[in-house]
Scaffold this motif. Sequence first.
Motif, PDB file in Angstrom:
ATOM      1  N   ILE A  72      26.981  37.435  -7.872  1.00 20.69           N
ATOM      2  CA  ILE A  72      25.666  36.861  -7.588  1.00 20.69           C
ATOM      3  C   ILE A  72      24.635  37.240  -8.648  1.00 20.69           C
ATOM      4  CG2 ILE A  72      26.145  36.907  -5.116  1.00 20.69           C
ATOM      5  CD1 ILE A  72      24.202  39.269  -4.900  1.00 20.69           C
ATOM      6  N   ALA A  73      25.041  37.932  -9.697  1.00 18.67           N
ATOM      7  CA  ALA A  73      24.112  38.391 -10.730  1.00 18.67           C
ATOM      8  C   ALA A  73      23.297  37.250 -11.346  1.00 18.67           C
ATOM      9  CB  ALA A  73      24.874  39.154 -11.814  1.00 18.67           C
ATOM     10  N   PRO A  74      23.892  36.080 -11.656  1.00 19.04           N
ATOM     11  CA  PRO A  74      23.056  34.994 -12.183  1.00 19.04           C
ATOM     12  C   PRO A  74      21.937  34.585 -11.237  1.00 19.04           C
ATOM     13  CG  PRO A  74      25.363  34.541 -12.600  1.00 19.04           C
ATOM     14  CD  PRO A  74      25.327  35.733 -11.686  1.00 19.04           C
ATOM     15  N   SER A  75      22.216  34.591  -9.918  1.00 17.98           N
ATOM     16  CA  SER A  75      21.172  34.265  -8.943  1.00 17.98           C
ATOM     17  C   SER A  75      20.104  35.348  -8.899  1.00 17.98           C
ATOM     18  CB  SER A  75      21.788  34.091  -7.549  1.00 17.98           C
ATOM     19  OG  SER A  75      22.645  32.990  -7.514  1.00 17.98           O
ATOM     20  N   VAL A  76      20.523  36.596  -9.018  1.00 16.50           N
ATOM     21  CA  VAL A  76      19.557  37.697  -9.046  1.00 16.50           C
ATOM     22  C   VAL A  76      18.670  37.570 -10.277  1.00 16.50           C
ATOM     23  CG1 VAL A  76      19.291  40.198  -9.183  1.00 16.50           C
ATOM     24  CG2 VAL A  76      21.088  39.222  -7.749  1.00 16.50           C
ATOM     25  N   LEU A  77      19.270  37.251 -11.425  1.00 14.94           N
ATOM     26  CA  LEU A  77      18.499  37.063 -12.646  1.00 14.94           C
ATOM     27  C   LEU A  77      17.531  35.897 -12.515  1.00 14.94           C
ATOM     28  CD1 LEU A  77      17.863  37.649 -15.601  1.00 14.94           C
ATOM     29  CD2 LEU A  77      19.836  36.250 -16.238  1.00 14.94           C
ATOM     30  N   SER A  78      18.008  34.803 -11.923  1.00 12.42           N
ATOM     31  CA  SER A  78      17.141  33.655 -11.720  1.00 12.42           C
ATOM     32  C   SER A  78      15.960  34.019 -10.819  1.00 12.42           C
ATOM     33  CB  SER A  78      17.935  32.503 -11.098  1.00 12.42           C
ATOM     34  OG  SER A  78      17.120  31.372 -10.882  1.00 12.42           O
ATOM     35  N   GLY A  79      16.238  34.744  -9.738  1.00 14.42           N
ATOM     36  CA  GLY A  79      15.163  35.181  -8.851  1.00 14.42           C
ATOM     37  C   GLY A  79      14.195  36.114  -9.547  1.00 14.42           C
ATOM     38  N   ALA A  80      14.715  36.991 -10.423  1.00 19.28           N
ATOM     39  CA  ALA A  80      13.854  37.913 -11.169  1.00 19.28           C
ATOM     40  C   ALA A  80      12.922  37.149 -12.100  1.00 19.28           C
ATOM     41  CB  ALA A  80      14.709  38.896 -11.960  1.00 19.28           C
ATOM     42  N   LEU A  81      13.427  36.110 -12.743  1.00 20.18           N
ATOM     43  CA  LEU A  81      12.583  35.315 -13.637  1.00 20.18           C
ATOM     44  C   LEU A  81      11.483  34.604 -12.857  1.00 20.18           C
ATOM     45  CD1 LEU A  81      15.320  33.780 -15.973  1.00 20.18           C
ATOM     46  CD2 LEU A  81      13.672  35.560 -16.549  1.00 20.18           C
ATOM     47  N   PHE A  82      11.833  34.047 -11.709  1.00 22.03           N
ATOM     48  CA  PHE A  82      10.822  33.396 -10.883  1.00 22.03           C
ATOM     49  C   PHE A  82       9.797  34.405 -10.373  1.00 22.03           C
ATOM     50  CE2 PHE A  82      13.852  29.852 -10.530  1.00 22.03           C
ATOM     51  CZ  PHE A  82      12.986  28.782 -10.694  1.00 22.03           C
ATOM     52  N   ALA A  83      10.243  35.606 -10.055  1.00 23.51           N
ATOM     53  CA  ALA A  83       9.325  36.647  -9.587  1.00 23.51           C
ATOM     54  C   ALA A  83       8.333  37.011 -10.685  1.00 23.51           C
ATOM     55  CB  ALA A  83      10.109  37.877  -9.141  1.00 23.51           C
ATOM     56  N   PHE A  84       8.828  37.163 -11.909  1.00 18.79           N
ATOM     57  CA  PHE A  84       7.937  37.506 -13.022  1.00 18.79           C
ATOM     58  C   PHE A  84       6.936  36.386 -13.275  1.00 18.79           C
ATOM     59  CE2 PHE A  84       6.763  37.539 -17.503  1.00 18.79           C
ATOM     60  CZ  PHE A  84       6.317  38.848 -17.650  1.00 18.79           C
ATOM     61  N   ILE A  85       7.410  35.146 -13.258  1.00 22.99           N
ATOM     62  CA  ILE A  85       6.505  34.009 -13.478  1.00 22.99           C
ATOM     63  C   ILE A  85       5.451  33.949 -12.382  1.00 22.99           C
ATOM     64  CG2 ILE A  85       6.371  31.491 -13.545  1.00 22.99           C
ATOM     65  CD1 ILE A  85       9.152  31.509 -14.830  1.00 22.99           C
ATOM     66  N   THR A  86       5.870  34.179 -11.129  1.00 20.18           N
ATOM     67  CA  THR A  86       4.930  34.151 -10.010  1.00 20.18           C
ATOM     68  C   THR A  86       3.827  35.171 -10.199  1.00 20.18           C
ATOM     69  OG1 THR A  86       6.664  33.410  -8.482  1.00 20.18           O
ATOM     70  CG2 THR A  86       4.702  34.416  -7.512  1.00 20.18           C
ATOM     71  N   VAL A 131      19.034  34.284  -4.105  1.00 22.84           N
ATOM     72  CA  VAL A 131      20.164  35.143  -3.760  1.00 22.84           C
ATOM     73  C   VAL A 131      20.856  34.640  -2.494  1.00 22.84           C
ATOM     74  CG1 VAL A 131      20.867  37.486  -3.168  1.00 22.84           C
ATOM     75  CG2 VAL A 131      19.126  37.118  -4.912  1.00 22.84           C
ATOM     76  N   SER A 132      20.095  34.153  -1.532  1.00 26.86           N
ATOM     77  CA  SER A 132      20.694  33.653  -0.286  1.00 26.86           C
ATOM     78  C   SER A 132      21.630  32.487  -0.548  1.00 26.86           C
ATOM     79  CB  SER A 132      19.597  33.229   0.692  1.00 26.86           C
ATOM     80  OG  SER A 132      18.818  34.333   1.095  1.00 26.86           O
ATOM     81  N   SER A 133      21.221  31.586  -1.447  1.00 24.92           N
ATOM     82  CA  SER A 133      22.080  30.437  -1.745  1.00 24.92           C
ATOM     83  C   SER A 133      23.403  30.878  -2.360  1.00 24.92           C
ATOM     84  CB  SER A 133      21.355  29.487  -2.698  1.00 24.92           C
ATOM     85  OG  SER A 133      21.094  30.115  -3.945  1.00 24.92           O
ATOM     86  N   ALA A 134      23.377  31.957  -3.138  1.00 26.97           N
ATOM     87  CA  ALA A 134      24.617  32.469  -3.730  1.00 26.97           C
ATOM     88  C   ALA A 134      25.471  33.172  -2.688  1.00 26.97           C
ATOM     89  CB  ALA A 134      24.295  33.413  -4.882  1.00 26.97           C
ATOM     90  N   LEU A 135      24.836  33.922  -1.793  1.00 23.22           N
ATOM     91  CA  LEU A 135      25.591  34.643  -0.765  1.00 23.22           C
ATOM     92  C   LEU A 135      26.252  33.688   0.219  1.00 23.22           C
ATOM     93  CD1 LEU A 135      23.156  37.604   0.020  1.00 23.22           C
ATOM     94  CD2 LEU A 135      25.359  37.728  -1.159  1.00 23.22           C
ATOM     95  N   VAL A 136      25.603  32.558   0.502  1.00 27.60           N
ATOM     96  CA  VAL A 136      26.192  31.580   1.424  1.00 27.60           C
ATOM     97  C   VAL A 136      27.489  31.023   0.853  1.00 27.60           C
ATOM     98  CG1 VAL A 136      25.857  29.292   2.429  1.00 27.60           C
ATOM     99  CG2 VAL A 136      24.021  30.977   2.535  1.00 27.60           C
ATOM    100  N   ARG A 137      27.540  30.829  -0.464  1.00 30.22           N
ATOM    101  CA  ARG A 137      28.722  30.257  -1.104  1.00 30.22           C
ATOM    102  C   ARG A 137      29.730  31.312  -1.545  1.00 30.22           C
ATOM    103  NH1 ARG A 137      26.520  26.571  -5.825  1.00 30.22           N
ATOM    104  NH2 ARG A 137      28.767  26.221  -6.024  1.00 30.22           N
ATOM    105  N   PHE A 138      29.370  32.563  -1.386  1.00 30.57           N
ATOM    106  CA  PHE A 138      30.238  33.639  -1.861  1.00 30.57           C
ATOM    107  C   PHE A 138      31.506  33.730  -1.009  1.00 30.57           C
ATOM    108  CE2 PHE A 138      31.606  38.098  -1.868  1.00 30.57           C
ATOM    109  CZ  PHE A 138      31.759  38.310  -3.228  1.00 30.57           C
ATOM    110  N   ASP A 139      32.646  33.904  -1.653  1.00 29.99           N
ATOM    111  CA  ASP A 139      33.924  34.023  -0.962  1.00 29.99           C
ATOM    112  C   ASP A 139      34.093  35.468  -0.480  1.00 29.99           C
ATOM    113  OD1 ASP A 139      36.453  33.889   0.036  1.00 29.99           O
ATOM    114  OD2 ASP A 139      37.430  33.383  -1.868  1.00 29.99           O
TER     115      ASP A 139
END
Length: 268
Positions: A186-200, A152-160
């Motif tokens: 940033i929803a795609p980044s949130v989804l990506s983070g959610a998938l990594f959280a579940f895998i972890t 999410v941080s990487s998406a927020l840094v690039r967010f306009d």
Amino acid sequence: MTSRRIVRGALVALAVLTALYLVAPVFVVVPMSFNDSAFLEFPPQEWSLRWYESYLEDATWIDGTVNSVVIGLMVTVASVVLGVLAALAMVRGRYPLRALVSGLVLAPVLVPYVIIGLAVYAAFLRLGLTQTTLGFVLVHTALAVPFVVINVSSALVRFDRHLEMAAMSLGAGRISTFVRITLPVIAPSVLSGALFAFITSFDEVVVSVFLAGPDLTTLPVEMWSGIRVQIDPTVAAVSTMLLLVTLALFASAGLARALRNRHLDRPA
């Protein structure tokens, strides 16, 4: 121009070969899971689905799988909520000791899991949280939050942020602006983070060994128990299924990241 293409092609080929060298041994477990022998053999002499049937007929394996899925889903929800809030604070916050706070949030990624497991066991034993769903969720959430924060941080840094300013200039409040403007981007980044959280959470075994017991265990702990004394070929079948699930989730995370980059790079 030609030399650049040659160098780029060589680097790509090297990356592919390196990836195959690292990943190929993992796929050896796939044919082993279809072995008819009571021992792990590669290559299998006879093919069979007996170990998949053993998994489906054993209540211990099924209970461990259900526990892992339930805990993983709870951890995913908690990690997304905490991770998004933490990412907002880390990227946009202005407060003392900001670097220290950021380091503490990301510390679970750096600290060896054995140390975390020992510390958690000592603390949770006094609190009565060992062999409980709440104990697993608390620990796995702490381990999973950094992955949500990073994505999410990487998406927020690039967010306009001009998009948010435009919305607020038209009368939208901060919460409304975040929900209707920021979150969809940033929803795609949130989804990506959610998938990594579940895998972890779903694949975690080191810390889980300290918390598991007869009353509550997870699938990775059952797999560890299955090879600790004598190797049960059912572990190969379970490993194959986990491998397929993990690959599917990582592919979904990669797709979400690609959608995020396309969305962020789109001109406003």
